[in-house]
Structure formats: C-alpha cells, structure tokens
Scaffold this motif. Structure first.
Motif, PDB file in Angstrom:
ATOM      1  N   ARG A   1       0.855  -1.182   0.000  1.00 11.48           N
ATOM      2  CA  ARG A   1       0.000   0.000   0.000  1.00 11.48           C
ATOM      3  C   ARG A   1       0.896   1.240   0.000  1.00 11.48           C
ATOM      4  NH1 ARG A   1      -5.089   0.152  -0.015  1.00 11.48           N
ATOM      5  NH2 ARG A   1      -5.441  -2.004   0.594  1.00 11.48           N
ATOM      6  N   CYS A   2       0.658   2.079  -0.994  1.00 13.56           N
ATOM      7  CA  CYS A   2       1.446   3.307  -1.122  1.00 13.56           C
ATOM      8  C   CYS A   2       1.173   4.214   0.072  1.00 13.56           C
ATOM      9  CB  CYS A   2       1.087   4.011  -2.423  1.00 13.56           C
ATOM     10  SG  CYS A   2       1.755   5.680  -2.573  1.00 13.56           S
ATOM     11  N   GLN A   3       2.234   4.706   0.707  1.00 13.11           N
ATOM     12  CA  GLN A   3       2.063   5.529   1.904  1.00 13.11           C
ATOM     13  C   GLN A   3       1.726   6.982   1.569  1.00 13.11           C
ATOM     14  OE1 GLN A   3       2.021   4.055   5.106  1.00 13.11           O
ATOM     15  NE2 GLN A   3       1.831   2.427   3.594  1.00 13.11           N
ATOM     16  N   ARG A   4       1.663   7.320   0.302  1.00 14.46           N
ATOM     17  CA  ARG A   4       1.297   8.682  -0.069  1.00 14.46           C
ATOM     18  C   ARG A   4      -0.187   8.756  -0.411  1.00 14.46           C
ATOM     19  NH1 ARG A   4       4.477   9.788  -4.649  1.00 14.46           N
ATOM     20  NH2 ARG A   4       6.334  10.055  -3.397  1.00 14.46           N
ATOM     21  N   CYS A   5      -0.661   7.800  -1.265  1.00 13.09           N
ATOM     22  CA  CYS A   5      -2.056   7.878  -1.709  1.00 13.09           C
ATOM     23  C   CYS A   5      -2.893   6.721  -1.166  1.00 13.09           C
ATOM     24  CB  CYS A   5      -2.125   7.896  -3.234  1.00 13.09           C
ATOM     25  SG  CYS A   5      -1.651   6.324  -3.988  1.00 13.09           S
ATOM     26  N   LEU A   6      -2.257   5.802  -0.462  1.00 12.47           N
ATOM     27  CA  LEU A   6      -2.911   4.611   0.095  1.00 12.47           C
ATOM     28  C   LEU A   6      -3.485   3.674  -0.963  1.00 12.47           C
ATOM     29  CD1 LEU A   6      -4.614   6.137   3.271  1.00 12.47           C
ATOM     30  CD2 LEU A   6      -2.392   5.032   3.048  1.00 12.47           C
TER      31      LEU A   6
ATOM     32  N   LYS B   1       6.230   3.821  -1.614  1.00 13.29           N
ATOM     33  CA  LYS B   1       5.496   4.883  -2.315  1.00 13.29           C
ATOM     34  C   LYS B   1       5.568   4.639  -3.811  1.00 13.29           C
ATOM     35  CE  LYS B   1       6.272   8.746   0.881  1.00 13.29           C
ATOM     36  NZ  LYS B   1       7.501   8.433   1.633  1.00 13.29           N
ATOM     37  N   HIS B   2       4.476   5.009  -4.505  1.00 15.18           N
ATOM     38  CA  HIS B   2       4.507   5.022  -5.963  1.00 15.18           C
ATOM     39  C   HIS B   2       5.628   5.957  -6.434  1.00 15.18           C
ATOM     40  CE1 HIS B   2       0.060   3.868  -5.810  1.00 15.18           C
ATOM     41  NE2 HIS B   2       0.593   2.956  -6.590  1.00 15.18           N
ATOM     42  N   ALA B   3       6.062   5.763  -7.643  1.00 17.31           N
ATOM     43  CA  ALA B   3       6.991   6.718  -8.237  1.00 17.31           C
ATOM     44  C   ALA B   3       6.281   8.066  -8.353  1.00 17.31           C
ATOM     45  CB  ALA B   3       7.429   6.234  -9.613  1.00 17.31           C
TER      46      ALA B   3
ATOM     47  N   VAL C   1       2.680   9.075 -10.121  1.00 11.27           N
ATOM     48  CA  VAL C   1       1.892   7.890 -10.432  1.00 11.27           C
ATOM     49  C   VAL C   1       0.703   7.744  -9.477  1.00 11.27           C
ATOM     50  CG1 VAL C   1       1.986   5.359 -10.694  1.00 11.27           C
ATOM     51  CG2 VAL C   1       3.947   6.744 -11.332  1.00 11.27           C
ATOM     52  N   CYS C   2       0.788   8.367  -8.329  1.00 10.86           N
ATOM     53  CA  CYS C   2      -0.277   8.251  -7.343  1.00 10.86           C
ATOM     54  C   CYS C   2      -1.594   8.747  -7.921  1.00 10.86           C
ATOM     55  CB  CYS C   2       0.041   9.083  -6.107  1.00 10.86           C
ATOM     56  SG  CYS C   2       1.303   8.339  -5.092  1.00 10.86           S
ATOM     57  N   SER C   3      -2.658   8.113  -7.518  1.00  5.81           N
ATOM     58  CA  SER C   3      -3.939   8.582  -8.015  1.00  5.81           C
ATOM     59  C   SER C   3      -4.846   8.882  -6.830  1.00  5.81           C
ATOM     60  CB  SER C   3      -4.535   7.547  -8.956  1.00  5.81           C
ATOM     61  OG  SER C   3      -5.587   6.857  -8.389  1.00  5.81           O
TER      62      SER C   3
HETATM   63 ZN   LIG Z   1       0.609   6.365  -4.407  1.00  9.03          ZN
END
Ligand SMILES: [Zn+2]
Length: 159
Positions: free
Chosen positions: A68-73, A131-133, A136-138
């Motif tokens: 799970r991306c820690q920026r956008c979850l 984290k996504h690159a 890339v986060c949505s």
């Molecule tokens: Zn992300």
C-alpha cells in the motif's frame, strides 16, 4: 512436490544441496500482514555451498507482492527480486561476529526452517514506507494543484 521445510544447514551446505520451490504469500503470515492482499506465489531457491572452511547458503526469491502506497494509500505492485548470501556459523561464534562486516551470518541450525529464513530476508528487503513513483499516485497531488487555480494561469497569460 513439496520441499523439505527443515534442513540441516551445515550438511546442506557441505553437500552442495539445493531446494527450488514455490510458496504462496498467504503461507508467510508475517509477510501477509504487510501486503495489501496475499494472493500470488513466490519462487525461491536455497543453495548450499562451501568455500574452504566457510559454509554458506545463498537465497534467491523472485515474485511480486502488493503493497500500500504511503502517499495515496493505493495499491502498488512491488517486484521482489532478492539475492542474499548467508554465512553459517555455530551458536558460539554467533556471539562474536555481530555485524562485523557486510556478510550476513545465521546460526547453523540442524533444523533450519527454510521458509522462515525466506520470510526473514523478504521482510528485511521491503521498503519501510513504500510509495509510488512520483506522479503515479492517483489522484496525483501535482495535477490537482494545477487544475485548482486555472484563473491565475489565465491572468499570467494576459499580461
Ligand atoms: Zn501512491
């Protein structure tokens, strides 16, 4: 065919044995706690070898898990491609070596749990805060900022 889960580490190394098998992520409970879903399998190879008096295990794990991306979850696929060389030492030597150099040491158990070893190494290799690159986060935070104030862009064009 299922690989023997317990090996005699020194015997395994000295006889140049090898295990090549697959394990489901679900079967690795500590890893399952970290991934956003536990589908999928990993391939691993454990190989024993000796260099003179030094007995080693090499470990290779290939697969993919979902973190799970820690920026956008959001979910992100995280490729696993692990290579590790572990030097086998007896428990007495284990107390002396303590992170002496880059080589990783493990205790040469006669009942070494191969899957626990695979899981230990995987957990060490995972990022602390995946984290996504960038971009890339949505929804990508940057594009939101751009669309948030189109009028300031127009104003700048009119000058
Ligand atoms: Zn992300």
């Amino acid at each position: 065919m299922f690989a023997q889960p317990l090996i005699d580490a020194l015997e395994f190394a000295r006889n140049g044995k090898q295990i090549r098998a697959e394990v489901s992520i679900e079967a690795l409970s500590r890893l399952s706690d970290l991934v956003s879903h536990s589908h999928g399998t990993l391939s691993y190879t454990v190989r024993g070898y000796s260099i003179g008096e030094v007995d080693m295990l090499s470990l290779e794990v290939v697969g993919e898990c979902t973190l799970r991306c820690q920026r956008c979850l959001g979910e992100m696929n995280y490729p696993l491609n692990l290579n590790a060389s572990l030097r086998l030492v007896d428990s007495a030597t284990m107390d002396e070596v303590e992170a002496e150099d880059e080589i990783e040491y493990i205790e040469a158990s006669t009942q070494l749990d191969v899957l626990a070893l695979v899981e230990d190494e995987l957990l060490l290799s995972l990022p602390f805060a995946p984290k996504h690159a960038a971009g890339v986060c949505s929804p990508a935070p940057e594009s939101l900022q751009h669309s948030a104030n189109p009028f300031s862009v127009l104003a700048a064009l009119k000058k």
